[in-house]
Enzyme design. Structure first.
Site, PDB file in Angstrom:
ATOM      1  N   THR A  36      22.204  -1.014  -9.039  1.00 35.71           N
ATOM      2  CA  THR A  36      21.792  -1.907  -9.864  1.00 35.71           C
ATOM      3  C   THR A  36      21.935  -3.683  -9.527  1.00 35.71           C
ATOM      4  N   ALA A  83      27.611   2.260 -16.002  1.00 31.85           N
ATOM      5  CA  ALA A  83      27.312   2.266 -16.920  1.00 31.85           C
ATOM      6  C   ALA A  83      25.983   0.771 -16.647  1.00 31.85           C
ATOM      7  N   GLU A  84      25.046   0.319 -17.895  1.00 27.54           N
ATOM      8  CA  GLU A  84      24.582  -0.700 -18.208  1.00 27.54           C
ATOM      9  C   GLU A  84      25.770  -1.289 -19.681  1.00 27.54           C
ATOM     10  N   THR A 100      20.917   5.579 -18.829  1.00 27.07           N
ATOM     11  CA  THR A 100      22.345   5.387 -17.996  1.00 27.07           C
ATOM     12  C   THR A 100      23.209   5.611 -18.904  1.00 27.07           C
ATOM     13  N   THR A 125      34.613   2.019 -24.460  1.00 31.00           N
ATOM     14  CA  THR A 125      34.664   0.109 -24.265  1.00 31.00           C
ATOM     15  C   THR A 125      35.099   0.614 -26.216  1.00 31.00           C
ATOM     16  N   ASP A 126      35.909  -0.552 -26.005  1.00 30.74           N
ATOM     17  CA  ASP A 126      36.773  -0.898 -27.688  1.00 30.74           C
ATOM     18  C   ASP A 126      34.895  -1.502 -28.486  1.00 30.74           C
ATOM     19  N   GLU A 127      34.283  -1.695 -28.175  1.00 36.13           N
ATOM     20  CA  GLU A 127      33.369  -1.518 -29.011  1.00 36.13           C
ATOM     21  C   GLU A 127      31.959  -1.171 -29.789  1.00 36.13           C
ATOM     22  N   TYR A 151      23.986  -1.910 -26.404  1.00 36.62           N
ATOM     23  CA  TYR A 151      24.617  -1.488 -25.964  1.00 36.62           C
ATOM     24  C   TYR A 151      25.996  -1.064 -26.441  1.00 36.62           C
ATOM     25  N   ALA A 153      26.263   0.554 -28.729  1.00 34.78           N
ATOM     26  CA  ALA A 153      25.332   1.856 -29.627  1.00 34.78           C
ATOM     27  C   ALA A 153      25.322   3.199 -28.607  1.00 34.78           C
ATOM     28  N   LYS A 155      27.087   3.330 -25.577  1.00 36.79           N
ATOM     29  CA  LYS A 155      28.677   3.761 -25.157  1.00 36.79           C
ATOM     30  C   LYS A 155      29.292   5.032 -26.380  1.00 36.79           C
ATOM     31  N   ARG A 215      38.163 -12.863 -28.642  1.00 38.11           N
ATOM     32  CA  ARG A 215      38.067 -11.044 -27.241  1.00 38.11           C
ATOM     33  C   ARG A 215      39.803 -11.020 -27.603  1.00 38.11           C
ATOM     34  N   HIS A 277      26.174 -10.484 -32.631  1.00 37.42           N
ATOM     35  CA  HIS A 277      27.049 -11.603 -32.546  1.00 37.42           C
ATOM     36  C   HIS A 277      28.462 -10.518 -32.540  1.00 37.42           C
TER      37      HIS A 277
HETATM   38  P1  NAD Z   1      29.186  -3.531 -14.463  1.00 34.51           P
HETATM   39  O1  NAD Z   1      27.876  -3.993 -14.729  1.00 34.51           O
HETATM   40  O2  NAD Z   1      30.114  -4.123 -13.577  1.00 34.51           O
HETATM   41  O3  NAD Z   1      29.548  -2.570 -13.245  1.00 34.51           O
HETATM   42  C1  NAD Z   1      28.401  -1.291 -13.729  1.00 34.51           C
HETATM   43  C2  NAD Z   1      27.898  -0.435 -11.977  1.00 34.51           C
HETATM   44  O4  NAD Z   1      26.865   0.813 -12.734  1.00 34.51           O
HETATM   45  C3  NAD Z   1      27.407  -1.020 -10.946  1.00 34.51           C
HETATM   46  O5  NAD Z   1      27.400  -0.981  -9.834  1.00 34.51           O
HETATM   47  C4  NAD Z   1      25.968  -0.383 -11.148  1.00 34.51           C
HETATM   48  O6  NAD Z   1      25.304  -0.741 -10.352  1.00 34.51           O
HETATM   49  C5  NAD Z   1      26.289   0.557 -11.457  1.00 34.51           C
HETATM   50  N1  NAD Z   1      24.953   1.389 -12.511  1.00 34.51           N
HETATM   51  C6  NAD Z   1      24.484   1.180 -13.522  1.00 34.51           C
HETATM   52  N2  NAD Z   1      23.351   2.916 -13.826  1.00 34.51           N
HETATM   53  C7  NAD Z   1      24.211   3.233 -13.449  1.00 34.51           C
HETATM   54  C8  NAD Z   1      23.145   4.729 -12.781  1.00 34.51           C
HETATM   55  N3  NAD Z   1      21.734   4.826 -13.475  1.00 34.51           N
HETATM   56  N4  NAD Z   1      23.769   5.181 -11.764  1.00 34.51           N
HETATM   57  C9  NAD Z   1      24.454   4.961 -10.887  1.00 34.51           C
HETATM   58  N5  NAD Z   1      25.540   3.869 -11.156  1.00 34.51           N
HETATM   59  C10 NAD Z   1      24.892   2.983 -12.225  1.00 34.51           C
HETATM   60  O7  NAD Z   1      30.407  -2.916 -15.519  1.00 34.51           O
HETATM   61  P2  NAD Z   1      31.793  -2.800 -15.226  1.00 34.51           P
HETATM   62  O8  NAD Z   1      32.207  -4.258 -16.483  1.00 34.51           O
HETATM   63  O9  NAD Z   1      32.527  -2.848 -14.054  1.00 34.51           O
HETATM   64  O10 NAD Z   1      32.172  -1.909 -16.695  1.00 34.51           O
HETATM   65  C11 NAD Z   1      32.108  -0.241 -16.007  1.00 34.51           C
HETATM   66  C12 NAD Z   1      32.398   0.571 -17.013  1.00 34.51           C
HETATM   67  O11 NAD Z   1      33.868   0.025 -17.898  1.00 34.51           O
HETATM   68  C13 NAD Z   1      31.276   0.760 -17.853  1.00 34.51           C
HETATM   69  O12 NAD Z   1      31.379   2.099 -18.568  1.00 34.51           O
HETATM   70  C14 NAD Z   1      32.175  -0.059 -19.147  1.00 34.51           C
HETATM   71  O13 NAD Z   1      31.253   0.213 -20.394  1.00 34.51           O
HETATM   72  C15 NAD Z   1      33.550  -0.316 -19.501  1.00 34.51           C
HETATM   73  N6  NAD Z   1      34.168  -1.109 -19.830  1.00 34.51           N
HETATM   74  C16 NAD Z   1      33.809  -2.993 -19.423  1.00 34.51           C
HETATM   75  C17 NAD Z   1      34.858  -3.655 -20.225  1.00 34.51           C
HETATM   76  C18 NAD Z   1      35.023  -5.013 -19.577  1.00 34.51           C
HETATM   77  O14 NAD Z   1      35.356  -6.099 -20.081  1.00 34.51           O
HETATM   78  N7  NAD Z   1      33.541  -5.124 -17.986  1.00 34.51           N
HETATM   79  C19 NAD Z   1      35.485  -3.173 -20.803  1.00 34.51           C
HETATM   80  C20 NAD Z   1      35.664  -1.580 -21.242  1.00 34.51           C
HETATM   81  C21 NAD Z   1      35.176  -0.877 -21.599  1.00 34.51           C
HETATM   82  O1  DAU Z   2      34.674  -5.328 -25.186  1.00 33.65           O
HETATM   83  C1  DAU Z   2      34.955  -4.521 -24.808  1.00 33.65           C
HETATM   84  C2  DAU Z   2      33.764  -5.098 -23.654  1.00 33.65           C
HETATM   85  O2  DAU Z   2      33.548  -6.488 -23.314  1.00 33.65           O
HETATM   86  C3  DAU Z   2      32.545  -4.697 -23.069  1.00 33.65           C
HETATM   87  O3  DAU Z   2      32.161  -3.413 -23.266  1.00 33.65           O
HETATM   88  C4  DAU Z   2      31.588  -5.385 -21.589  1.00 33.65           C
HETATM   89  O4  DAU Z   2      30.777  -4.589 -20.872  1.00 33.65           O
HETATM   90  C5  DAU Z   2      31.446  -6.819 -21.532  1.00 33.65           C
HETATM   91  O5  DAU Z   2      30.504  -6.703 -21.222  1.00 33.65           O
HETATM   92  C6  DAU Z   2      32.207  -7.563 -22.251  1.00 33.65           C
HETATM   93  O6  DAU Z   2      31.568  -7.705 -23.270  1.00 33.65           O
HETATM   94  P1  DAU Z   2      31.704  -8.985 -24.161  1.00 33.65           P
HETATM   95  O7  DAU Z   2      29.729  -8.880 -24.858  1.00 33.65           O
HETATM   96  O8  DAU Z   2      32.120  -9.475 -25.187  1.00 33.65           O
HETATM   97  O9  DAU Z   2      31.457 -10.004 -22.924  1.00 33.65           O
HETATM   98  P2  DAU Z   2      30.898 -11.260 -22.368  1.00 33.65           P
HETATM   99  O10 DAU Z   2      31.979 -11.686 -21.596  1.00 33.65           O
HETATM  100  O11 DAU Z   2      29.554 -10.974 -22.105  1.00 33.65           O
HETATM  101  O12 DAU Z   2      31.224 -12.608 -23.802  1.00 33.65           O
HETATM  102  C7  DAU Z   2      32.432 -12.542 -24.100  1.00 33.65           C
HETATM  103  C8  DAU Z   2      32.389 -13.228 -25.404  1.00 33.65           C
HETATM  104  O13 DAU Z   2      31.787 -15.162 -24.912  1.00 33.65           O
HETATM  105  C9  DAU Z   2      31.368 -13.139 -26.328  1.00 33.65           C
HETATM  106  O14 DAU Z   2      32.043 -13.535 -27.762  1.00 33.65           O
HETATM  107  C10 DAU Z   2      29.922 -13.652 -26.411  1.00 33.65           C
HETATM  108  C11 DAU Z   2      30.509 -15.392 -25.170  1.00 33.65           C
HETATM  109  N1  DAU Z   2      29.513 -15.767 -24.206  1.00 33.65           N
HETATM  110  C12 DAU Z   2      29.060 -15.014 -23.489  1.00 33.65           C
HETATM  111  C13 DAU Z   2      28.599 -15.553 -22.279  1.00 33.65           C
HETATM  112  C14 DAU Z   2      28.387 -15.092 -21.157  1.00 33.65           C
HETATM  113  C15 DAU Z   2      29.738 -17.479 -24.491  1.00 33.65           C
HETATM  114  O15 DAU Z   2      29.856 -17.659 -25.500  1.00 33.65           O
HETATM  115  N2  DAU Z   2      28.687 -17.837 -23.660  1.00 33.65           N
HETATM  116  C16 DAU Z   2      28.530 -16.853 -22.344  1.00 33.65           C
HETATM  117  O16 DAU Z   2      27.332 -17.453 -21.870  1.00 33.65           O
END
Ligand code: NAD
Ligand code: DAU
Length: 339
Positions: A36, A83-84, A100, A125-127, A151, A153, A155, A215, A277
């Protein structure tokens, strides 16, 4: 060991594949990714010719494709990260999150049930726990699930499906719930990349609402080590919280990064808040620390300083993500991409 990693072209997935290839020289990794907008094969360009690594372009919700992979290979482990992942996108359109995150997880669980695996790691995720007040204790694994965004919900649905497949069918599911990650290869839509890239360009930095949302930040490398341990030592049916006891308000984060970069606080721009939020996340990782003998090791200030240096040294990477050119790389190797 043969492991199926889903979502390996994303932020955490690509760091995890690098980690596994380094730590387990005799493992074979199959990376199933739909590519994606968040999937970037340039994150893995250094390993694409490694004989221990195979890329499969496809959708985790495509039952036929998933089953055909299991017919061809005997997987010992599944690490399901696909994931998305972006909350703001789920507010604009929740549909891909259901397809997804919910259906895709069910398809993989069903394949694990049918073909058998030693461990099914669900990266949750902790969310899923919802939001904390300022004085609430940090989330433990016993907290109820109270997701607030489409998102989270989706997860939480995946998380509960995984639990159900363990209880009902004995699929050896291990669930991890981690806090906010930072580190190399994170998509620029997320908060910390937005801060660094906008600061590098002397552009305004959008801070949602009053900037006092909290966070709990962890370096992606510490997360990857915990995921590896959860696969190896995690008990089926158990949940493992992952976090580094590192809570900060969003405003604190921006100020810290601007200070390291030598940029003015006048770049901070308050913008309209994200609907629904979540105010505060905080993870209590005590169970994981004890059960998996795991401890986070990256100091936050050092991690941020190194990350800023990484962005400065890897301009070509993020410029190609921002311009969309990174898609051409995948198209060259795997043909037209659909989403
Ligand atoms: P990301 O958005 O960077 O990457 C997601 C990947 O999944 C991408 O490579 C995308 O192409 C792929 N993907 C999406 N839909 C797909 C599908 N239908 N089939 C196959 N591949 C698909 O996400 P991330 O930040 O690397 O997060 C990875 C995992 O960790 C997720 O499950 C997310 O919920 C979880 N997570 C993320 C965080 C964080 O802070 N980023 C924290 C806790 C948990
Ligand atoms: O807690 C784990 C989660 O952390 C993961 O499950 C999600 O996949 C990951 O995207 C992340 O979610 P958040 O919503 O916490 O992350 P984000 O980086 O989008 O935002 C972090 C904080 O910053 C949140 O309080 C929103 C705020 N924010 C975010 C953006 C993109 C801003 O203030 N400005 C911004 O431009």
């Amino acid at each position: 060991m043969k492991i199926l990693v889903t979502g390996g072209a994303g932020f955490i997935g690509s760091n995890f594949i690098h980690y596994l290839l380094r730590e387990h020289p005799d493992w074979h990794i199959v990376n199933l990714d739909k590519l994606t907008y968040a999937g970037n094969l340039e994150n893995l360009s250094d390993v694409q010719d490694d004989p221990r690594y195979t890329f499969v372009h496809g959708d985790v919700a495509d039952r036929e494709l998933v089953n055909s992979l299991f017919e061809q290979e005997k997987f010992d482990l599944i690490a399901h990260l696909a994931a998305e992942s972006h909350v703001d996108r789920s507010i604009l359109d929740a549909s891909p999150f259901i397809e997804t995150n919910v259906k895709g997880t069910q398809v993989l669980l069903e394949a694990a049930k049918q073909y058998g695996v030693q461990k099914f790691l669900l990266v949750s995720t902790d969310e899923v726990y919802g939001s904390l007040g300022p004085d609430d204790p940090a989330f433990t694994e016993e907290n109820p699930l109270k997701p607030n965004s489409p998102y989270s919900a989706s997860k939480a649905s995946a998380d509960l499906l995984a639990r159900a497949y363990f209880v009902t069918f004995g699929v050896p599911v291990v669930i991890t719930r981690c806090s906010n990650n930072y580190g190399p290869y994170q998509h620029p839509e997320k908060f910390i990349p937005t801060i660094i890239l906008n600061a590098l360009a002397d552009q305004p930095i959008p801070v949602y609402g009053d900037g006092l949302n909290v966070r709990d930040w962890i370096h992606v490398e510490d997360h990857c080590r915990a995921l590896d341990l959860a696969m190896k030592k995690g008990e089926p049916g158990q949940v493992y919280n992952i976090g580094a006891n590192n809570e900060h308000t969003n405003l604190d984060i921006v100020r810290t990064i601007l200070k390291i970069m030598g940029k003015p606080e006048t770049l901070i721009t308050f913008v309209q808040d994200r609907p629904g939020h979540d105010r505060r996340y905080a993870i209590n990782p005590a169970h994981t620390e004890a059960a998996l003998s795991w401890q986070p090791s990256v100091d936050f200030y050092t991690g941020l300083t190194d990350l800023i240096a990484w962005y400065t040294a890897n301009r070509a990477w993020w410029k190609r993500v921002k311009s969309g050119e990174y898609r051409e790389y995948a198209e060259k190797w795997y043909g037209a991409l659909t989403s």
